[in-house]
Design an enzyme around this catalytic site. Sequence first.
Site, PDB file in Angstrom:
ATOM      1  N   SER A  91     -42.866 -35.990  56.426  1.00 34.18           N
ATOM      2  CA  SER A  91     -42.522 -35.258  57.641  1.00 34.18           C
ATOM      3  C   SER A  91     -43.418 -34.035  57.745  1.00 34.18           C
ATOM      4  CB  SER A  91     -41.059 -34.809  57.597  1.00 34.18           C
ATOM      5  OG  SER A  91     -40.787 -33.912  58.654  1.00 34.18           O
ATOM      6  N   ASP A 124     -52.000 -35.401  69.419  1.00 37.61           N
ATOM      7  CA  ASP A 124     -51.753 -34.378  68.418  1.00 37.61           C
ATOM      8  C   ASP A 124     -52.340 -34.874  67.094  1.00 37.61           C
ATOM      9  OD1 ASP A 124     -49.918 -36.382  67.900  1.00 37.61           O
ATOM     10  OD2 ASP A 124     -48.291 -35.017  67.384  1.00 37.61           O
ATOM     11  N   ASP A 151     -49.146 -39.307  67.267  1.00 39.13           N
ATOM     12  CA  ASP A 151     -47.959 -39.967  67.814  1.00 39.13           C
ATOM     13  C   ASP A 151     -47.552 -39.376  69.163  1.00 39.13           C
ATOM     14  OD1 ASP A 151     -46.976 -37.558  66.883  1.00 39.13           O
ATOM     15  OD2 ASP A 151     -45.290 -38.412  65.779  1.00 39.13           O
ATOM     16  N   ARG A 152     -48.222 -38.297  69.590  1.00 36.49           N
ATOM     17  CA  ARG A 152     -47.965 -37.721  70.910  1.00 36.49           C
ATOM     18  C   ARG A 152     -49.245 -37.754  71.740  1.00 36.49           C
ATOM     19  NH1 ARG A 152     -42.886 -35.246  70.635  1.00 36.49           N
ATOM     20  NH2 ARG A 152     -42.221 -34.783  68.499  1.00 36.49           N
ATOM     21  N   GLU A 211     -39.624 -38.860  76.051  1.00 40.03           N
ATOM     22  CA  GLU A 211     -38.966 -37.565  76.076  1.00 40.03           C
ATOM     23  C   GLU A 211     -39.990 -36.501  76.457  1.00 40.03           C
ATOM     24  OE1 GLU A 211     -37.189 -36.675  72.337  1.00 40.03           O
ATOM     25  OE2 GLU A 211     -39.074 -36.241  71.332  1.00 40.03           O
ATOM     26  N   ALA A 215     -41.180 -33.871  75.330  1.00 39.61           N
ATOM     27  CA  ALA A 215     -42.103 -33.277  74.359  1.00 39.61           C
ATOM     28  C   ALA A 215     -43.292 -34.208  74.108  1.00 39.61           C
ATOM     29  CB  ALA A 215     -41.377 -32.963  73.062  1.00 39.61           C
TER      30      ALA A 215
END
Length: 443
Positions: free
Chosen positions: A5, A164, A168-169, A260, A262
């Site tokens: 994480s 990012d 994953d974004r 979502e 974000a």
Amino acid sequence: MITASHNPARDNGYKVYWGNGCQIIPPVDAGIAAAISENLIPLEGAWDTTVSSKEYGHMVEKVKGRVEEAYFEKVKGLVDGMVVNGEEKVRVVYTPMHGVGLEAARQVVRILGTEEDFVVVEEQARPDPDFPTVKFPNPEEKGALDLAMATADKNGITIVLANDPDADRFAAAEKVDGKWQILTGNQLGVLFASHMISTSSLPTSKVALLSSAVSTQMLSAMGQLDGFHHEETLTGFKWLGNVARQITSKGTHEAIYAFEEAIGYMFSDVVHDKDGIAALSVFITMLKKWSSEGTTPAGKLQELYQRYGYFESYNGYVVSPSPDVTRQVFDGIRRLGDEGGRKFPESLGGREISYWRDLTEGYDSATSDGVPVLPVDRSSQMITVGMDGVRFTIRGSGTEPKIKYYVEAKASGKEEAARTAKEVADAIVRGWFKPEVHGLIVS
């Protein structure tokens, strides 16, 4: 699967994915935690490194190549159904933000046949844990895309795309009338949704699209008008992914997409989690389609606003000194309804409250029994409020010392919606959070 994480190191945490390809949710998480607590002293021989030695090497399989091959086959299958007739060329600038996205991004543009139109920000192309060219390596942060925009200006390009650092974004910006505009997570979310519906081979009535509780209500408005099923989940892709799986397993709808605010986007044909590389591939396909129709991201957004209404958001946070203070803030808000014998306050900033959902206390004013449809979690703070033309959610962050607010207003015009959203956000902070009383720091 267990993966590191990128939450603060002091959390000493990691993410676990279950056999369905989704991050774990209750009760699995509690079961794993209990098993850890019961086995704090490792069994003798549990840490056996000899399995990777030459003698036992046949027991270890390196799957990176096989997984990558399967992944890109899924991505290819996703975009193959969105092929645009003609030879539309759209040039873009791309930055992996000093992260790991470039190799996968280049594979995507090879699949799409757009290598010649793909310009990389060289200063940010290679992984660098110091992120030397940005203050904070998040495409949402102010200034993070400045170098990409400068690269685009130098090359006469009007579209910037970004991942990012762990890819994953996904983020995008467009130069409109000489000024760069960064698309918000909600704007990208509805653009993807519109494209997924228009290119799906399924009847619209059989399609399900999902969004989190803090994301735009525009997706719900689209579903009501166009006839697809929209479902809302708790914040986070562990919920979006698992609920999408559950919906599809019932057989009445197929959940093909979720997002979502974000800047996280999930395409179920690829993985049931946010995926910046799949989002990149779909967005390039969207750009080609819009170009063939004589429009752009900004132009397409205007089409959607004219059809479904203008939705404008105003999000932010205050810093809380401790979890106890955060709880006091939320308890104080709940008590505002006591004087009138209500379960929630009557109004905020002169606007009457018509809807109240408290996922901490377990109350929903819209259900017949007052019980929320979404899961209740008494260990976290989350309240959603509805007023005429406005909806907002306030919640305590699970990873940072923050109380966050997500406000959205709908109106017939952009300026009116934006003004209303800001007015309500200001009322939340000053009237409900009361920074001076609780020692909160306003961002």
